[in-house]
Design a protein around this motif. Structure first.
Motif, PDB file in Angstrom:
ATOM      1  N   ARG A  99      89.550   6.072 -20.987  1.00 20.73           N
ATOM      2  CA  ARG A  99      89.048   7.071 -20.040  1.00 20.73           C
ATOM      3  C   ARG A  99      90.087   8.141 -19.728  1.00 20.73           C
ATOM      4  O   ARG A  99      89.732   9.244 -19.320  1.00 20.73           O
ATOM      5  CB  ARG A  99      88.612   6.379 -18.747  1.00 20.73           C
ATOM      6  N   GLY A 100      91.352   7.805 -19.917  1.00 18.81           N
ATOM      7  CA  GLY A 100      92.413   8.766 -19.628  1.00 18.81           C
ATOM      8  C   GLY A 100      92.854   9.584 -20.819  1.00 18.81           C
ATOM      9  O   GLY A 100      93.807  10.361 -20.722  1.00 18.81           O
ATOM     10  N   LEU A 101      92.172   9.450 -21.959  1.00 20.38           N
ATOM     11  CA  LEU A 101      92.547  10.185 -23.158  1.00 20.38           C
ATOM     12  C   LEU A 101      92.313  11.688 -22.991  1.00 20.38           C
ATOM     13  O   LEU A 101      91.411  12.106 -22.269  1.00 20.38           O
ATOM     14  CB  LEU A 101      91.717   9.693 -24.353  1.00 20.38           C
ATOM     15  N   PRO A 102      93.102  12.507 -23.675  1.00 23.45           N
ATOM     16  CA  PRO A 102      92.851  13.958 -23.661  1.00 23.45           C
ATOM     17  C   PRO A 102      91.530  14.266 -24.364  1.00 23.45           C
ATOM     18  O   PRO A 102      91.016  13.451 -25.136  1.00 23.45           O
ATOM     19  CB  PRO A 102      94.042  14.537 -24.417  1.00 23.45           C
ATOM     20  N   LEU A 103      91.016  15.456 -24.120  1.00 24.67           N
ATOM     21  CA  LEU A 103      89.698  15.835 -24.631  1.00 24.67           C
ATOM     22  C   LEU A 103      89.604  15.720 -26.145  1.00 24.67           C
ATOM     23  O   LEU A 103      88.609  15.206 -26.680  1.00 24.67           O
ATOM     24  CB  LEU A 103      89.364  17.264 -24.184  1.00 24.67           C
ATOM     25  N   ALA A 104      90.612  16.169 -26.849  1.00 29.91           N
ATOM     26  CA  ALA A 104      90.573  16.134 -28.315  1.00 29.91           C
ATOM     27  C   ALA A 104      90.393  14.715 -28.843  1.00 29.91           C
ATOM     28  O   ALA A 104      89.628  14.474 -29.781  1.00 29.91           O
ATOM     29  CB  ALA A 104      91.851  16.746 -28.886  1.00 29.91           C
ATOM     30  N   ALA A 105      91.087  13.764 -28.243  1.00 32.69           N
ATOM     31  CA  ALA A 105      90.994  12.367 -28.677  1.00 32.69           C
ATOM     32  C   ALA A 105      89.611  11.798 -28.380  1.00 32.69           C
ATOM     33  O   ALA A 105      89.040  11.054 -29.187  1.00 32.69           O
ATOM     34  CB  ALA A 105      92.073  11.541 -27.986  1.00 32.69           C
ATOM     35  N   LYS A 106      89.057  12.139 -27.213  1.00 27.29           N
ATOM     36  CA  LYS A 106      87.714  11.663 -26.859  1.00 27.29           C
ATOM     37  C   LYS A 106      86.669  12.191 -27.839  1.00 27.29           C
ATOM     38  O   LYS A 106      85.784  11.464 -28.283  1.00 27.29           O
ATOM     39  CB  LYS A 106      87.356  12.092 -25.440  1.00 27.29           C
ATOM     40  N   ILE A 107      86.782  13.473 -28.166  1.00 24.90           N
ATOM     41  CA  ILE A 107      85.836  14.081 -29.096  1.00 24.90           C
ATOM     42  C   ILE A 107      85.924  13.414 -30.460  1.00 24.90           C
ATOM     43  O   ILE A 107      84.901  13.110 -31.095  1.00 24.90           O
ATOM     44  CB  ILE A 107      86.113  15.588 -29.231  1.00 24.90           C
ATOM     45  N   LEU A 108      87.151  13.158 -30.913  1.00 23.88           N
ATOM     46  CA  LEU A 108      87.351  12.520 -32.215  1.00 23.88           C
ATOM     47  C   LEU A 108      86.703  11.146 -32.250  1.00 23.88           C
ATOM     48  O   LEU A 108      86.006  10.793 -33.208  1.00 23.88           O
ATOM     49  CB  LEU A 108      88.846  12.422 -32.516  1.00 23.88           C
ATOM     50  N   LEU A 109      86.911  10.351 -31.201  1.00 18.94           N
ATOM     51  CA  LEU A 109      86.341   9.009 -31.152  1.00 18.94           C
ATOM     52  C   LEU A 109      84.822   9.049 -31.075  1.00 18.94           C
ATOM     53  O   LEU A 109      84.126   8.256 -31.727  1.00 18.94           O
ATOM     54  CB  LEU A 109      86.916   8.239 -29.960  1.00 18.94           C
ATOM     55  N   ALA A 110      84.295   9.969 -30.266  1.00 18.03           N
ATOM     56  CA  ALA A 110      82.840  10.091 -30.147  1.00 18.03           C
ATOM     57  C   ALA A 110      82.237  10.495 -31.489  1.00 18.03           C
ATOM     58  O   ALA A 110      81.204   9.958 -31.912  1.00 18.03           O
ATOM     59  CB  ALA A 110      82.484  11.114 -29.073  1.00 18.03           C
ATOM     60  N   ALA A 111      82.885  11.428 -32.181  1.00 14.47           N
ATOM     61  CA  ALA A 111      82.393  11.872 -33.483  1.00 14.47           C
ATOM     62  C   ALA A 111      82.460  10.744 -34.508  1.00 14.47           C
ATOM     63  O   ALA A 111      81.547  10.586 -35.335  1.00 14.47           O
ATOM     64  CB  ALA A 111      83.212  13.070 -33.967  1.00 14.47           C
ATOM     65  N   LEU A 112      83.509   9.948 -34.456  1.00 12.68           N
ATOM     66  CA  LEU A 112      83.639   8.807 -35.368  1.00 12.68           C
ATOM     67  C   LEU A 112      82.523   7.803 -35.129  1.00 12.68           C
ATOM     68  O   LEU A 112      81.930   7.278 -36.084  1.00 12.68           O
ATOM     69  CB  LEU A 112      85.002   8.144 -35.182  1.00 12.68           C
ATOM     70  N   LEU A 113      82.216   7.542 -33.861  1.00 13.63           N
ATOM     71  CA  LEU A 113      81.157   6.591 -33.543  1.00 13.63           C
ATOM     72  C   LEU A 113      79.797   7.118 -34.000  1.00 13.63           C
ATOM     73  O   LEU A 113      78.990   6.375 -34.564  1.00 13.63           O
ATOM     74  CB  LEU A 113      81.136   6.309 -32.038  1.00 13.63           C
ATOM     75  N   VAL A 114      79.541   8.406 -33.770  1.00 12.62           N
ATOM     76  CA  VAL A 114      78.279   9.013 -34.208  1.00 12.62           C
ATOM     77  C   VAL A 114      78.157   8.949 -35.725  1.00 12.62           C
ATOM     78  O   VAL A 114      77.094   8.630 -36.276  1.00 12.62           O
ATOM     79  CB  VAL A 114      78.182  10.476 -33.721  1.00 12.62           C
ATOM     80  N   ARG A 115      79.254   9.249 -36.415  1.00 16.32           N
ATOM     81  CA  ARG A 115      79.272   9.214 -37.873  1.00 16.32           C
ATOM     82  C   ARG A 115      79.001   7.803 -38.392  1.00 16.32           C
ATOM     83  O   ARG A 115      78.244   7.599 -39.349  1.00 16.32           O
ATOM     84  CB  ARG A 115      80.635   9.703 -38.369  1.00 16.32           C
ATOM     85  N   THR A 116      79.602   6.814 -37.741  1.00 17.41           N
ATOM     86  CA  THR A 116      79.411   5.419 -38.143  1.00 17.41           C
ATOM     87  C   THR A 116      77.958   4.995 -37.935  1.00 17.41           C
ATOM     88  O   THR A 116      77.373   4.292 -38.765  1.00 17.41           O
ATOM     89  CB  THR A 116      80.344   4.502 -37.327  1.00 17.41           C
ATOM     90  N   ARG A 117      77.366   5.415 -36.839  1.00 14.95           N
ATOM     91  CA  ARG A 117      75.953   5.116 -36.578  1.00 14.95           C
ATOM     92  C   ARG A 117      75.061   5.718 -37.669  1.00 14.95           C
ATOM     93  O   ARG A 117      74.134   5.072 -38.160  1.00 14.95           O
ATOM     94  CB  ARG A 117      75.518   5.700 -35.233  1.00 14.95           C
TER      95      ARG A 117
END
Length: 226
Positions: A99-117
């Motif tokens: 939850r404390g990650l910077p915006l760029a890291a959050k976006i990267l993780l969210a995009a990775l999860l969407v891609r995996t789905r």
């Protein structure tokens, strides 16, 4: 609920109240629907209840000479016990870190999860994940994320050299986030560097990621749903 009830049959004393199972099931269903997450919470709640029962002092006479009554819920898994177990899960060091990650890291993780789905494959190419992040940014309703990722698109009317510098800076920022996340053990990164052709995958459960981003307004603006 039926899955959890069947897995808890072996708990001695039938200490898990049906209302508690229903409460845990509803809470987890609202986030992901993963029965494993619900089972983990119920198991932790059982541990809390057992620890509570071991700390109970036997009935001792009061000043009036009557024995003190022990709460009927002591040593049992109630809704309150489930709430404590959920609170532990949502305030773990991993959750606080995500939850404390910077915006760029959050976006990267969210995009990775969407891609995996979308692909159904745990491992992705970093370049594809970065492209996924840009697609998500175009859906941004809040403005902050799209400004972060798409600013280079708006500057293409300028000289080719300045546009290239801006675009490179955005990609580099995401790449640095990938390296930081790898060093923190959140993702696995091929060759331990941010190469667009390299492979990337989550090193934590996707349920942990969904839980951390569930109420994040910046990620919700991207259309990311759990």
């Amino acid at each position: 609920m039926k899955i959890i009830q069947s897995r808890l049959l072996g708990v001695p004393g039938d200490i898990v109240e049906p209302d508690a199972i229903q409460f845990a099931s509803r809470k987890v269903a609202a986030v992901s629907g993963d029965a494993r997450r619900c089972l983990d919470i119920c198991r932790r709640a059982v541990e809390l209840a057992e620890a509570e029962s071991q700390n109970i002092v036997p009935n001792t006479p009061s000043k009036s000479g009557k024995g003190e009554k022990i709460s009927r819920s002591a040593g049992r898994v109630t809704i309150a016990t489930i709430k404590r177990a959920i609170n532990e899960a949502t305030t773990s060091p991993l959750q606080l870190y995500l939850r404390g990650l910077p915006l760029a890291a959050k976006i990267l993780l969210a995009a990775l999860l969407v891609r995996t789905r979308r692909t159904g494959v745990a491992e992705s190419v970093l370049g594809d994940v970065l492209d996924e992040a840009r697609r998500m940014a175009k859906m941004d309703t809040g403005g902050k994320t799209s400004e972060f990722l798409l600013k280079d698109d708006a500057q293409r009317t300028k000289t080719a050299s300045s546009t290239q510098v801006t675009k490179t800076a955005r990609v580099l920022g995401m790449g640095l986030s990938a390296v930081d996340l790898m060093e923190a053990g959140i993702i696995g990164l091929e060759a331990r560097k941010a190469d667009r052709t390299g492979k990337i995958r989550l090193s934590i459960g996707d349920e942990d990621l969904k839980l951390a981003f569930k109420d994040d307004p910046e990620i919700k603006d991207l259309g990311f749903t759990v």
